[in-house]
Design an enzyme around this catalytic site. Structure first.
Site, PDB file in Angstrom:
ATOM      1  N   GLU A 118     -37.014 -31.350 -32.396  1.00  0.00           N
ATOM      2  CA  GLU A 118     -37.560 -32.704 -32.451  1.00  0.00           C
ATOM      3  C   GLU A 118     -38.590 -32.878 -31.338  1.00  0.00           C
ATOM      4  OE1 GLU A 118     -34.418 -35.588 -32.588  1.00  0.00           O
ATOM      5  OE2 GLU A 118     -33.510 -34.704 -34.372  1.00  0.00           O
ATOM      6  N   HIS A 227     -39.555 -46.139 -32.037  1.00  0.00           N
ATOM      7  CA  HIS A 227     -39.540 -44.936 -32.861  1.00  0.00           C
ATOM      8  C   HIS A 227     -40.795 -44.954 -33.731  1.00  0.00           C
ATOM      9  CE1 HIS A 227     -38.332 -41.774 -35.593  1.00  0.00           C
ATOM     10  NE2 HIS A 227     -37.288 -41.527 -34.821  1.00  0.00           N
ATOM     11  N   ARG A 273     -42.245 -39.840 -28.067  1.00  0.00           N
ATOM     12  CA  ARG A 273     -42.287 -40.951 -29.009  1.00  0.00           C
ATOM     13  C   ARG A 273     -43.251 -42.057 -28.603  1.00  0.00           C
ATOM     14  NH1 ARG A 273     -35.739 -41.336 -30.215  1.00  0.00           N
ATOM     15  NH2 ARG A 273     -35.700 -39.651 -31.760  1.00  0.00           N
ATOM     16  N   HIS A 330     -36.507 -49.084 -30.989  1.00  0.00           N
ATOM     17  CA  HIS A 330     -35.473 -48.087 -31.300  1.00  0.00           C
ATOM     18  C   HIS A 330     -34.408 -47.954 -30.219  1.00  0.00           C
ATOM     19  CE1 HIS A 330     -33.790 -44.614 -33.279  1.00  0.00           C
ATOM     20  NE2 HIS A 330     -34.044 -43.808 -32.253  1.00  0.00           N
ATOM     21  N   ARG A 365     -36.835 -41.944 -23.551  1.00  0.00           N
ATOM     22  CA  ARG A 365     -35.735 -41.048 -23.917  1.00  0.00           C
ATOM     23  C   ARG A 365     -36.218 -39.857 -24.718  1.00  0.00           C
ATOM     24  NH1 ARG A 365     -32.572 -40.415 -28.375  1.00  0.00           N
ATOM     25  NH2 ARG A 365     -33.135 -42.380 -29.382  1.00  0.00           N
TER      26      ARG A 365
END
Length: 516
Positions: A118, A227, A273, A330, A365
């Protein structure tokens, strides 16, 4: 106000039913009487919706130091070093312990663990379960383990924390009073403060607002992660499209065929992100639609059954290869200030999961670190409690003076519109100041003292106002751009990956004496 006669006692009260809450309950239930309260049904949590997996340095070619560096880099060096080291070093053991309990992650035809990749991870280290249903599988597994060992009280929202002589001694719910030696806030995030969000309907920041009301410090509230890829249908965000889709080769394209991330970041579609979200936001503000091109992913429906079902529910033809997306709120990196054992600044009160701010995520994050955080830090909270819990007498009184003063309140939609427009993906001083003034017209200081005296709808609005004000004022304090907090008016703006000396400073909110 005098408390009503105390009817219920427990050793430990946990507020929330996501993965972090359930893991604490699991580690404690053999030794303590545990009650878990949920605002809605126990299945309603962000953990239940988590499509992504669990990141950990388990593969033989991986190392905790690589995971550490990816976490720090993505967090823009705002992370707490000790917390990150605990996360990545204890992560392997926590996952192996979870598997030893009987949980199965996805494997290949040889029975070997499958590792996905990811955004911002330099290698494949993400474990999944059920393809894109990892969170749901983990939560279901724990429900089964806990069904006869923990008391779940559903649809009875905690509306206030009880404090006596400077110590949290339990909770007040809609239907009663419960006292305990330890109270743990595990209420999740604040996504519902925004128009577009991946979060469940109940994620309105209640736990953070309640902790702030009784004097616990909160920090880093400006760091709200968006997100990049929510399914976008008829002007609404209706569900999450996991980052794992881009990890398997999907790319972001505009309606006129341009690749959104070309020239934006070296990692392109797998950039952190915040960077991907800003790129999409910029395209949409320029009048373009953005799509996730999944045409390069073989067997998409079997690899991502949850996402396929989501698309079909909203009549999106995923077989065309293009899925319309929009960024959505998110994850909150800030929250209730805790140490690495979950202890807040208020004795007797603990926090874990997204509602807590350990500093492990820094300013942004790293993908799939949230479920790992739940596994690792829930163990530490439980072990700390078992070390120090002792019996305490509880007086039937409250230190907080409630007010029945009538106030006018906005709607939930008005709060969402204000946060989205002025405290969203890209911010500046004028917009933040306008939002601050909008919030303060509702007398935030008064709301801190009167929230629990209202019905469910009004109380939720009040808690949303408190949390929205905390995010806004924190964003005003931080004049630099860092991670998920992006100031378009920052002088001499630099991209986060450029080498520069970074000094970590928290934006903290402590309860003021005048609020009591």
């Amino acid at each position: 106000m005098k408390w009503r006669s105390i009817m219920h006692k427990a050793d430990v009260i946990i507020v929330g039913s996501g993965l972090a809450a359930l893991m604490v309950a699991y580690h404690l239930c053999e030794h303590k009487n545990v009650i878990v309260f949920t605002k809605s049904n126990k299945e309603v949590s962000n953990s239940w919706l988590a499509q992504g997996g669990v990141a950990a340095a388990i593969h033989p070619a991986d190392h905790w130091l690589s995971h550490y560096e990816d976490t720090i880099t993505t967090g823009c060096e705002h992370n707490d070093d000790e917390a990150v080291r605990i996360l990545v070093q204890e992560g392997r053991e926590a996952i192996e312990q979870f598997m030893h309990l009987g949980f199965s992650f996805d494997v290949d035809e040889r029975g070997e663990l499958l590792f996905g990749r990811e955004g911002a991870h330099r290698m494949r280290r993400i474990l999944h379960a059920g393809g894109d249903a990892t969170g749901k599988k983990m939560v279901e597994f724990l429900f089964e383990k806990l069904s006869s060992r923990v008391l779940f009280i559903e649809n009875d929202p905690v509306i206030d924390l009880l404090v006596n002589d400077g110590r949290c001694v339990g909770v007040r719910t809609k239907n009663g009073l419960y006292v305990a030696e330890a109270t743990i806030v595990a209420t999740g995030g604040i996504g519902q403060l925004y128009t577009f969000t991946s979060n469940v309907e109940t994620a309105t920041g209640d736990g953070i607002a309640m902790a702030y009301r009784v004097g616990a410090a909160v920090a880093d509230m400006e760091f709200v992660q968006f997100h990049p890829t929510m399914l976008y249908v008829d002007g609404k965000a209706v569900g999450l499209i996991s980052e794992a889709v881009r990890g398997e080769g999907a790319t972001l394209v505009t309606d006129d065929g341009r690749h959104v991330m070309d020239g934006v970041h070296p990692q392109k579609d797998l950039a952190p992100r915040d960077i991907v979200s800003r790129a999409i936001d910029r395209e949409m503000k320029n009048g373009h639609l953005v799509f996730l091109d999944i045409s390069a992913i073989p067997h998409f429906s079997s690899r991502f059954p949850t996402i396929t079902s989501l698309c079909e529910r909203y009549q999106i033809n995923w077989r065309s290869g293009l899925i319309p997306v929009v960024p959505g709120a998110h994850f909150l990196m800030g929250g209730i200030v805790v140490n690495v054992d979950g202890e807040t600044t208020l004795p007797g009160l603990y926090a874990v999961g997204e509602a807590a701010c350990t500093g492990v995520h820094g300013a942004n994050r790293l993908a799939s670190n949230s479920l790992l955080e739940a596994l690792v830090f829930s163990r530490r909270v439980a072990f700390r409690l078992l070390q120090k819990m002792e019996r305490r007498s509880v007086m039937e009184k409250s230190e907080k003076k409630e007010s029945n003063e009538r106030i006018s309140l906005p709607t939930k939609e008005q709060i969402q519109q204000t946060m989205t427009q002025y405290v969203g993906i890209v911010r500046d001083y004028d917009q933040l100041l306008q939002a601050k003034q909008w919030f303060e017209q509702y007398s935030i200081h008064k709301l801190v003292n009167m929230a629990s005296e209202h019905d469910d709808e009004k109380r939720t609005i009040i808690y949303m106002l408190i949390v929205g004000w905390l995010i806004t004022t924190s964003a005003l304090q931080r004049k630099e751009s860092r991670g998920a907090h992006y100031r378009s008016d920052e002088p001499f703006e630099k991209m986060y990956w450029e080498k520069r000396r970074i000094v970590r400073t928290k934006t903290e909110h402590l309860i003021k004496e005048g609020f009591r």
